[in-house]
Design a protein around this motif. Sequence first.
Motif, short mmCIF file in Angstrom:
data_model
loop_
_atom_site.label_atom_id
_atom_site.label_comp_id
_atom_site.label_asym_id
_atom_site.label_seq_id
_atom_site.Cartn_x
_atom_site.Cartn_y
_atom_site.Cartn_z
N GLY A 200 90.34 41.81 -5.06
CA GLY A 200 89.50 41.14 -6.06
C GLY A 200 89.87 41.55 -7.46
N PHE A 201 90.19 42.84 -7.64
CA PHE A 201 90.62 43.33 -8.94
C PHE A 201 91.88 42.62 -9.42
CE2 PHE A 201 93.59 46.26 -11.07
CZ PHE A 201 92.90 46.48 -12.26
N ILE A 202 92.85 42.46 -8.50
CA ILE A 202 94.10 41.78 -8.85
C ILE A 202 93.83 40.34 -9.29
CG2 ILE A 202 96.28 40.91 -7.91
CD1 ILE A 202 96.32 43.42 -6.11
N GLY A 203 92.93 39.66 -8.54
CA GLY A 203 92.60 38.28 -8.89
C GLY A 203 91.92 38.15 -10.23
N LYS A 204 90.94 39.05 -10.51
CA LYS A 204 90.21 38.97 -11.77
C LYS A 204 91.06 39.48 -12.94
CE LYS A 204 85.52 39.05 -9.91
NZ LYS A 204 85.17 37.72 -10.41
N TRP A 205 91.89 40.47 -12.70
CA TRP A 205 92.79 40.96 -13.73
C TRP A 205 93.81 39.87 -14.10
CZ3 TRP A 205 97.06 45.20 -12.89
CH2 TRP A 205 97.61 45.55 -14.13
N GLY A 206 94.33 39.21 -13.09
CA GLY A 206 95.31 38.16 -13.35
C GLY A 206 94.76 36.97 -14.11
N THR A 207 93.45 36.77 -14.02
CA THR A 207 92.81 35.66 -14.75
C THR A 207 92.09 36.14 -16.02
OG1 THR A 207 90.91 35.87 -13.24
CG2 THR A 207 92.56 34.17 -12.73
N GLY A 208 92.34 37.40 -16.42
CA GLY A 208 91.83 37.92 -17.69
C GLY A 208 90.32 38.07 -17.78
N GLN A 209 89.67 38.51 -16.70
CA GLN A 209 88.21 38.60 -16.70
C GLN A 209 87.66 40.01 -16.88
OE1 GLN A 209 86.19 36.11 -13.62
NE2 GLN A 209 88.24 35.62 -12.89
N ILE A 210 88.51 41.04 -16.91
CA ILE A 210 88.03 42.42 -16.87
C ILE A 210 88.06 43.09 -18.25
CG2 ILE A 210 88.40 44.71 -15.88
CD1 ILE A 210 89.65 43.39 -13.47
N PRO A 211 86.88 43.55 -18.77
CA PRO A 211 86.84 44.37 -19.99
C PRO A 211 87.09 45.83 -19.60
CG PRO A 211 84.61 43.82 -19.28
CD PRO A 211 85.53 43.17 -18.31
N PHE A 212 88.27 46.35 -19.85
CA PHE A 212 88.70 47.61 -19.24
C PHE A 212 87.97 48.84 -19.77
CE2 PHE A 212 92.25 45.08 -17.67
CZ PHE A 212 92.41 45.64 -16.41
N VAL A 213 87.55 48.85 -21.03
CA VAL A 213 86.85 50.03 -21.55
C VAL A 213 85.54 50.24 -20.79
CG1 VAL A 213 85.72 51.05 -23.55
CG2 VAL A 213 87.90 49.84 -23.83
N MET A 214 84.77 49.17 -20.63
CA MET A 214 83.51 49.25 -19.88
C MET A 214 83.78 49.64 -18.43
SD MET A 214 81.69 45.79 -21.38
CE MET A 214 80.13 46.05 -20.54
N ALA A 215 84.82 49.08 -17.84
CA ALA A 215 85.12 49.34 -16.44
C ALA A 215 85.52 50.80 -16.22
CB ALA A 215 86.24 48.41 -15.97
N ILE A 216 86.32 51.36 -17.12
CA ILE A 216 86.79 52.75 -16.96
C ILE A 216 85.63 53.73 -17.04
CG2 ILE A 216 88.15 54.58 -18.05
CD1 ILE A 216 90.20 52.39 -18.78
N VAL A 217 84.71 53.52 -17.97
CA VAL A 217 83.55 54.40 -18.09
C VAL A 217 82.71 54.34 -16.82
CG1 VAL A 217 81.39 54.79 -19.34
CG2 VAL A 217 83.48 54.24 -20.61
N LEU A 218 82.54 53.14 -16.29
CA LEU A 218 81.79 52.96 -15.05
C LEU A 218 82.48 53.69 -13.89
CD1 LEU A 218 79.19 51.18 -14.60
CD2 LEU A 218 80.69 49.53 -13.49
N VAL A 219 83.80 53.62 -13.85
CA VAL A 219 84.59 54.24 -12.78
C VAL A 219 84.45 55.76 -12.79
CG1 VAL A 219 86.95 54.74 -12.06
CG2 VAL A 219 86.24 52.38 -12.45
N VAL A 220 84.48 56.37 -13.97
CA VAL A 220 84.37 57.82 -14.07
C VAL A 220 83.07 58.30 -13.41
CG1 VAL A 220 84.13 59.78 -15.64
CG2 VAL A 220 85.80 57.98 -16.13
#
Length: 296
Positions: A197-217
């Motif tokens: 799912g990450f590959i699909g959403k990343w490939g279509t430009g849907q992921i705000p990475f700063v917000m995602a990285i903080v959530l991941v930590v």
Amino acid sequence: MTTLLLFVLFALGLIGGFFSGLLGIGGGIIMVPLLLYVPSLIGLEAIPMKTAAAITIVQSMAGSFSGLMVHKKNDFVHTKLIIYMGSGVVLGSLVGSFFSKQIQGEVMLGIFAGMALIATVLMYIPRKKDDDLPVENVELNKFLAFFVALLVGILGGIVGQGGAFILIPLMLYVLKIPTRIALGSSVAITFLSALAGFIGKWGTGQIPFVMAIVLVVGALIGAQLGGRLSNRLQTASLRTILSAVITITALKMWFELNPIVGYLLTIGSVLFLLVFFLNGKRKQKNPDSSNITLKT
């Protein structure tokens, strides 16, 4: 993007990651409602469903991988189950996530609520005594496992979920997998689904990475804590916690979509649980006559 929002995202990731490790889920069943409602409750700008789905898929991937490390050590991971369900869920998740950009947020919310409702019903189906079988003794219907995972992957890819919250009930009640093995194996399947799912959403430009990285930590820390606690709890306790989490989330989603439907489902759930409880009490007072032996 404010510092307060980043702190809130970290805290929410911690909560989602904890439940990921504890219950063998990616955490999205909890994370999506938290992302949709908590920021606005504390005066921050609300996070749209599409954004919540995009960053949740990253959190689900990280949280499930972290939880997998713990469950692998406890020998609750079924390799063949992961191969067949993992391949189905990856294929479905790639398809669902690729087309998710064209789907409106309200439709995503409806799909999410429907999946949660189905999972809720499955979790309350009466289940025979759960045998804590060794992994190597658990039998598997390979083709059924693949097609169940394929369908879940398509829906999960659309709404940004690894799909463990519905995969686990299906594994318990359709594939007849013991609870601990279902929980342990689901984190590996969820990781594969979330990765696709990450590959699909990343490939279509849907992921705000700063917000995602903080959530991941936060998710990585929480998953380790939850995984350790999971090994100390009884099987019945894990299933009860998972049932409660899914039920509350499903009802909240339906209230968001349609308050009338939400009220009706809440009343129905209360009545169902009341009947379920009273029926259990009746069986305790009047054990099955088949268990009684007659003297000759």
